[in-house]
Design a protein around this motif. Structure first.
Motif, PDB file in Angstrom:
ATOM      1  N   ARG A  93     -73.338 -63.448  51.774  1.00 37.70           N
ATOM      2  CA  ARG A  93     -72.718 -63.092  50.806  1.00 37.70           C
ATOM      3  C   ARG A  93     -71.688 -62.284  51.936  1.00 37.70           C
ATOM      4  NH1 ARG A  93     -76.014 -59.377  49.598  1.00 37.70           N
ATOM      5  NH2 ARG A  93     -77.703 -61.152  47.852  1.00 37.70           N
ATOM      6  N   THR A 101     -69.324 -68.398  43.743  1.00 40.37           N
ATOM      7  CA  THR A 101     -70.169 -69.278  44.317  1.00 40.37           C
ATOM      8  C   THR A 101     -70.154 -70.098  43.942  1.00 40.37           C
ATOM      9  OG1 THR A 101     -71.382 -68.348  42.406  1.00 40.37           O
ATOM     10  CG2 THR A 101     -72.257 -67.112  44.002  1.00 40.37           C
ATOM     11  N   ARG A 139     -74.429 -73.663  41.395  1.00 39.82           N
ATOM     12  CA  ARG A 139     -74.692 -72.859  42.082  1.00 39.82           C
ATOM     13  C   ARG A 139     -75.371 -71.678  42.116  1.00 39.82           C
ATOM     14  NH1 ARG A 139     -74.498 -68.262  38.722  1.00 39.82           N
ATOM     15  NH2 ARG A 139     -74.569 -69.466  36.062  1.00 39.82           N
ATOM     16  N   GLU A 148     -76.865 -69.195  44.901  1.00 42.59           N
ATOM     17  CA  GLU A 148     -77.177 -68.158  44.941  1.00 42.59           C
ATOM     18  C   GLU A 148     -78.396 -67.641  45.169  1.00 42.59           C
ATOM     19  OE1 GLU A 148     -76.697 -67.839  40.915  1.00 42.59           O
ATOM     20  OE2 GLU A 148     -74.416 -67.090  40.777  1.00 42.59           O
TER      21      GLU A 148
END
Length: 84
Positions: A9, A19, A31, A35
């Protein structure tokens, strides 16, 4: 310590990417997969990780070296130090 979701992140945010873009770099279909990696659910393969590093303008070797050297520590990595 190994590279974790918080590290991914931080790398993504530092590079100013979404993302969706990170999922594209890692060549995953959605995505949601990326994530999940940020939530420490699953993890990218080495090839996917290197592709994300290249896309974010990071040196993957430096990134991995930092992770290996910080083994046993609980803090996240200073990912900015791996920037090219």
């Amino acid at each position: 310590m190994y590279i974790n979701g918080a590290d991914l992140r931080a790398m993504r945010q530092d590079a100013g990417l979404t993302t969706v873009k990170m999922a594209e770099l890692a060549k995953v279909k959605t995505r949601k997969t990326y994530e999940n990696w940020e939530k420490n659910i699953g993890a990218p393969s080495m090839n996917q990780f290197i592709a994300m590093c290249v896309g974010c303008n990071y040196n993957s070797s430096k990134f991995v070296k930092m992770a290996v050297e910080s083994e046993g520590q609980t803090d996240s990595l200073n990912v900015i130090a791996a920037r090219k």
